[in-house]
Write a protein that holds these residues in place. Sequence first.
Motif, PDB file in Angstrom:
ATOM      1  N   ARG A  16       0.838  -1.197   0.000  1.00 44.12           N
ATOM      2  CA  ARG A  16       0.000   0.000   0.000  1.00 44.12           C
ATOM      3  C   ARG A  16       0.876   1.252   0.000  1.00 44.12           C
ATOM      4  NH1 ARG A  16      -2.295  -0.633   4.501  1.00 44.12           N
ATOM      5  NH2 ARG A  16      -3.814  -2.114   3.742  1.00 44.12           N
ATOM      6  N   THR A  17       1.910   1.249   0.813  1.00 48.26           N
ATOM      7  CA  THR A  17       2.818   2.387   0.881  1.00 48.26           C
ATOM      8  C   THR A  17       3.455   2.656  -0.476  1.00 48.26           C
ATOM      9  OG1 THR A  17       3.293   1.970   3.208  1.00 48.26           O
ATOM     10  CG2 THR A  17       4.883   3.303   2.017  1.00 48.26           C
ATOM     11  N   LEU A  18       3.876   1.606  -1.149  1.00 52.00           N
ATOM     12  CA  LEU A  18       4.495   1.756  -2.456  1.00 52.00           C
ATOM     13  C   LEU A  18       3.482   2.229  -3.502  1.00 52.00           C
ATOM     14  CD1 LEU A  18       7.185   1.464  -3.892  1.00 52.00           C
ATOM     15  CD2 LEU A  18       6.555  -0.886  -4.429  1.00 52.00           C
ATOM     16  N   ARG A  19       2.266   1.702  -3.445  1.00 49.90           N
ATOM     17  CA  ARG A  19       1.230   2.099  -4.401  1.00 49.90           C
ATOM     18  C   ARG A  19       0.862   3.568  -4.239  1.00 49.90           C
ATOM     19  NH1 ARG A  19      -3.923   2.195  -3.373  1.00 49.90           N
ATOM     20  NH2 ARG A  19      -3.841   0.628  -1.741  1.00 49.90           N
ATOM     21  N   GLU A  20       0.863   4.065  -2.998  1.00 49.83           N
ATOM     22  CA  GLU A  20       0.462   5.432  -2.724  1.00 49.83           C
ATOM     23  C   GLU A  20       1.623   6.420  -2.772  1.00 49.83           C
ATOM     24  OE1 GLU A  20      -1.439   5.030   1.057  1.00 49.83           O
ATOM     25  OE2 GLU A  20      -3.234   4.091   0.194  1.00 49.83           O
ATOM     26  N   ALA A  21       2.810   5.962  -3.124  1.00 50.02           N
ATOM     27  CA  ALA A  21       4.001   6.816  -3.155  1.00 50.02           C
ATOM     28  C   ALA A  21       3.883   7.883  -4.240  1.00 50.02           C
ATOM     29  CB  ALA A  21       5.245   5.965  -3.399  1.00 50.02           C
ATOM     30  N   VAL A  22       4.575   9.000  -4.028  1.00 53.25           N
ATOM     31  CA  VAL A  22       4.647  10.064  -5.028  1.00 53.25           C
ATOM     32  C   VAL A  22       5.380   9.502  -6.235  1.00 53.25           C
ATOM     33  CG1 VAL A  22       5.630  12.333  -5.545  1.00 53.25           C
ATOM     34  CG2 VAL A  22       4.620  11.900  -3.309  1.00 53.25           C
ATOM     35  N   ALA A  23       4.789   9.678  -7.432  1.00 50.22           N
ATOM     36  CA  ALA A  23       5.337   9.016  -8.610  1.00 50.22           C
ATOM     37  C   ALA A  23       5.802   9.971  -9.701  1.00 50.22           C
ATOM     38  CB  ALA A  23       4.308   8.047  -9.175  1.00 50.22           C
ATOM     39  N   ASP A  24       5.877  11.263  -9.422  1.00 55.51           N
ATOM     40  CA  ASP A  24       6.444  12.174 -10.423  1.00 55.51           C
ATOM     41  C   ASP A  24       7.046  13.390  -9.732  1.00 55.51           C
ATOM     42  OD1 ASP A  24       4.426  14.634 -10.823  1.00 55.51           O
ATOM     43  OD2 ASP A  24       3.262  12.809 -10.493  1.00 55.51           O
ATOM     44  N   ALA A  25       8.002  14.018 -10.417  1.00 58.49           N
ATOM     45  CA  ALA A  25       8.770  15.122  -9.842  1.00 58.49           C
ATOM     46  C   ALA A  25       7.906  16.334  -9.535  1.00 58.49           C
ATOM     47  CB  ALA A  25       9.910  15.507 -10.784  1.00 58.49           C
ATOM     48  N   ALA A  26       6.911  16.627 -10.379  1.00 60.28           N
ATOM     49  CA  ALA A  26       6.059  17.799 -10.161  1.00 60.28           C
ATOM     50  C   ALA A  26       5.248  17.651  -8.871  1.00 60.28           C
ATOM     51  CB  ALA A  26       5.134  18.000 -11.352  1.00 60.28           C
ATOM     52  N   THR A  27       4.714  16.475  -8.618  1.00 54.93           N
ATOM     53  CA  THR A  27       3.958  16.220  -7.397  1.00 54.93           C
ATOM     54  C   THR A  27       4.874  16.282  -6.181  1.00 54.93           C
ATOM     55  OG1 THR A  27       2.450  14.812  -8.641  1.00 54.93           O
ATOM     56  CG2 THR A  27       2.405  14.588  -6.254  1.00 54.93           C
ATOM     57  N   LEU A  28       6.071  15.768  -6.322  1.00 58.42           N
ATOM     58  CA  LEU A  28       7.047  15.809  -5.227  1.00 58.42           C
ATOM     59  C   LEU A  28       7.382  17.255  -4.868  1.00 58.42           C
ATOM     60  CD1 LEU A  28       8.994  14.387  -3.297  1.00 58.42           C
ATOM     61  CD2 LEU A  28      10.643  14.285  -5.170  1.00 58.42           C
ATOM     62  N   ARG A  29       7.651  18.072  -5.880  1.00 62.38           N
ATOM     63  CA  ARG A  29       7.968  19.483  -5.639  1.00 62.38           C
ATOM     64  C   ARG A  29       6.790  20.200  -4.975  1.00 62.38           C
ATOM     65  NH1 ARG A  29      11.991  22.071  -7.802  1.00 62.38           N
ATOM     66  NH2 ARG A  29      13.536  20.988  -9.033  1.00 62.38           N
ATOM     67  N   ALA A  30       5.576  19.939  -5.445  1.00 61.50           N
ATOM     68  CA  ALA A  30       4.389  20.576  -4.870  1.00 61.50           C
ATOM     69  C   ALA A  30       4.193  20.153  -3.409  1.00 61.50           C
ATOM     70  CB  ALA A  30       3.161  20.233  -5.697  1.00 61.50           C
ATOM     71  N   ALA A  31       4.392  18.878  -3.110  1.00 58.04           N
ATOM     72  CA  ALA A  31       4.222  18.371  -1.752  1.00 58.04           C
ATOM     73  C   ALA A  31       5.218  18.991  -0.782  1.00 58.04           C
ATOM     74  CB  ALA A  31       4.356  16.853  -1.738  1.00 58.04           C
ATOM     75  N   LEU A  32       6.380  19.392  -1.290  1.00 59.93           N
ATOM     76  CA  LEU A  32       7.425  19.959  -0.440  1.00 59.93           C
ATOM     77  C   LEU A  32       7.476  21.480  -0.483  1.00 59.93           C
ATOM     78  CD1 LEU A  32      10.217  17.364  -1.201  1.00 59.93           C
ATOM     79  CD2 LEU A  32       8.931  17.625   0.926  1.00 59.93           C
ATOM     80  N   THR A  44      12.734  15.984 -15.945  1.00 53.75           N
ATOM     81  CA  THR A  44      11.795  15.604 -16.999  1.00 53.75           C
ATOM     82  C   THR A  44      12.061  14.165 -17.422  1.00 53.75           C
ATOM     83  OG1 THR A  44      11.727  17.877 -17.781  1.00 53.75           O
ATOM     84  CG2 THR A  44      10.955  16.198 -19.292  1.00 53.75           C
ATOM     85  N   GLY A  45      11.066  13.339 -17.291  1.00 47.26           N
ATOM     86  CA  GLY A  45      11.205  11.938 -17.685  1.00 47.26           C
ATOM     87  C   GLY A  45      11.934  11.076 -16.669  1.00 47.26           C
ATOM     88  N   PHE A  46      12.381  11.648 -15.579  1.00 42.07           N
ATOM     89  CA  PHE A  46      13.103  10.895 -14.555  1.00 42.07           C
ATOM     90  C   PHE A  46      12.091  10.145 -13.691  1.00 42.07           C
ATOM     91  CE2 PHE A  46      15.133  10.667 -10.320  1.00 42.07           C
ATOM     92  CZ  PHE A  46      16.300  10.014 -10.668  1.00 42.07           C
ATOM     93  N   PRO A  47      12.229   8.823 -13.551  1.00 42.49           N
ATOM     94  CA  PRO A  47      11.275   8.090 -12.716  1.00 42.49           C
ATOM     95  C   PRO A  47      11.458   8.426 -11.242  1.00 42.49           C
ATOM     96  CG  PRO A  47      12.991   6.628 -13.502  1.00 42.49           C
ATOM     97  CD  PRO A  47      13.228   7.964 -14.153  1.00 42.49           C
ATOM     98  N   VAL A  48      10.360   8.681 -10.574  1.00 42.27           N
ATOM     99  CA  VAL A  48      10.383   9.043  -9.154  1.00 42.27           C
ATOM    100  C   VAL A  48       9.414   8.124  -8.418  1.00 42.27           C
ATOM    101  CG1 VAL A  48       9.820  10.877  -7.498  1.00 42.27           C
ATOM    102  CG2 VAL A  48      10.922  11.456  -9.655  1.00 42.27           C
ATOM    103  N   ARG A  49       9.811   7.642  -7.256  1.00 48.77           N
ATOM    104  CA  ARG A  49       8.920   6.857  -6.411  1.00 48.77           C
ATOM    105  C   ARG A  49       9.334   7.143  -4.982  1.00 48.77           C
ATOM    106  NH1 ARG A  49       4.348   4.073  -7.813  1.00 48.77           N
ATOM    107  NH2 ARG A  49       5.421   3.891  -9.785  1.00 48.77           N
ATOM    108  N   VAL A  50       8.583   8.038  -4.305  1.00 51.07           N
ATOM    109  CA  VAL A  50       8.933   8.450  -2.951  1.00 51.07           C
ATOM    110  C   VAL A  50       7.782   8.097  -2.011  1.00 51.07           C
ATOM    111  CG1 VAL A  50       9.650  10.376  -1.497  1.00 51.07           C
ATOM    112  CG2 VAL A  50      10.280  10.362  -3.914  1.00 51.07           C
TER     113      VAL A  50
END
Length: 85
Positions: A16-32, A44-50
């Motif tokens: 569940r934690t992995l499924r709900e992880a942040v999966a793109d850089a734009a969302t990561l930047r917005a969350a922080l 751009t195009g870099f895979p992200v999973r946080v």
Amino acid sequence: MIHAKPRAIQESGWQRTLREAVADAATLRAALGLPAEPAGGPATGFPVRVPAPYLARIRHGDPDDPLLRQVLPSADEAVTAPGFC
């Protein structure tokens, strides 16, 4: 013939934690609370999973946080150095 009902698949905590992880850089930047990256930037195009537990440990609004630098590329990474391919 008796048809068995499919059992509900139990999702474990890590799944569940992995499924709900942040999966793109734009969302990561917005969350922080970081500014949006310019179009065509290094992420751009870099895979992200946080995952959320990791995200919670990153300092909000700090682009130089060491944990953030582990998962989000910086502009310095796009610079090519002579002699390296």
